[in-house]
Write an enzyme that holds these catalytic residues in place. Structure first.
Site, PDB file in Angstrom:
ATOM      1  N   PRO A  62       0.937  -1.488  -0.002  1.00  0.00           N
ATOM      2  CA  PRO A  62      -0.290  -0.176   0.506  1.00  0.00           C
ATOM      3  C   PRO A  62       0.958   1.603  -0.020  1.00  0.00           C
ATOM      4  O   PRO A  62       1.567   1.448   0.854  1.00  0.00           O
ATOM      5  CB  PRO A  62      -0.395  -0.325   1.286  1.00  0.00           C
ATOM      6  N   GLU A  63       0.849   2.598  -1.074  1.00  0.00           N
ATOM      7  CA  GLU A  63       1.356   3.745  -1.277  1.00  0.00           C
ATOM      8  C   GLU A  63       0.825   4.520  -0.632  1.00  0.00           C
ATOM      9  O   GLU A  63      -0.616   4.343   0.316  1.00  0.00           O
ATOM     10  CB  GLU A  63       1.095   3.893  -2.221  1.00  0.00           C
TER      11      GLU A  63
END
Length: 270
Positions: A2-3
């Site tokens: 996840p960014e």
């Protein structure tokens, strides 16, 4: 992994737990990237979560003079469940039971982490981080001064969390395509004008991705169980050999940089 948009989406989705008290915390498996200090977490029972926010790719639950620092790692997710639900998913490691519902941390690969910390800016995971890309502090002039002498490829510089936080492989590819800059160029060759464009593109792409709920590729789902839909808007990432959406002529190229896949258009990005 996840960014920033995926983490921000998660933070927005769990705001219902702000101003609620923690009745208990169930730790089924403390063996994450760093072992969870179960005894310390038990001291939080009955205390109220005052605020929930994000720093870089980390989630912070502020509880009186302490903070719970959550990193989702590569495959970690948060899931909202009914307080009385006994439904269990494989790899559910930690449950936060609130007055009205519970928050469950699930992580198949256990590369995520959870810490009880004091001052966030002094914690070893946060103390060397650069500015937020959506803040005023991050602009073309800042980025130019930061990397103007660097021999690192511009994509690597954009992903370096000491330069700017929250941008990982997916969004670095998308930002550089939007800025029309080839990801393999050395940072010191990027002009001030191009730095301005990178900063503008970063803010634009990240805002669009947050609005879309992030990108669901293999592992990311929002806490409410829904997928992120930015994937349908991806211009270059994971589109090797497909026609460029901009020039309609060249096919997207895939190369490997620093053990990560890079995608770009030879015609549009120089």
């Amino acid at each position: 992994m996840p960014e920033l948009p995926e983490v921000e989406t998660s933070v927005q989705a769990i705001q219902e737990f702000a101003d609620q008290s923690l009745e208990s915390i169930e730790i089924y498996n403390p063996n994450l990237r760093w072992k969870v200090d179960s005894k310390s977490f038990k001291k939080l029972f009955g205390l109220k979560v005052n605020k929930i926010n994000r720093r870089a790719k980390y989630i912070l639950l502020h509880i009186e003079k302490s903070q719970i620092l959550i990193h989702l790692g590569m495959t970690g997710t948060l899931r909202i469940a009914n307080k009385k639900s006994n439904f269990y998913k494989k790899h559910d490691h930690i449950e936060f039971i609130f007055q009205k519902g519970k928050l469950i941390f699930n992580d198949p690969r256990r590369f995520g982490s959870m810490h009880l910390i004091g001052e966030p800016s002094k914690h070893f995971l946060l103390d060397k981080l650069g500015p937020e890309p959506l803040s005023r502090e991050f602009d073309g002039e800042y980025f130019f001064q930061k990397i103007k002498k660097s021999l690192s490829p511009i994509k690597n510089a954009l992903m370096n969390q000491q330069n700017v936080v929250g941008i990982g492989n997916i969004y670095a590819n998308e930002i550089l395509f939007d800025a029309r800059i080839r990801p393999t160029r050395k940072s010191k060759t990027i002009t001030k004008k191009e730095h301005n464009k990178i900063a503008e593109s970063a803010k634009k792409i990240l805002k669009i991705a947050i609005k879309a709920g992030g990108t669901t590729l293999k592992d990311f789902y929002k806490p409410d169980g829904n997928k992120g839909y930015f994937k349908i808007d991806l211009a270059v990432y994971d589109r090797a050999n497909e026609k460029c959406k901009n020039c309609k002529k060249e096919s997207i190229i895939r190369i490997i940089q620093s053990q990560r896949a890079t995608f770009y258009c030879r015609k549009c990005q120089t």
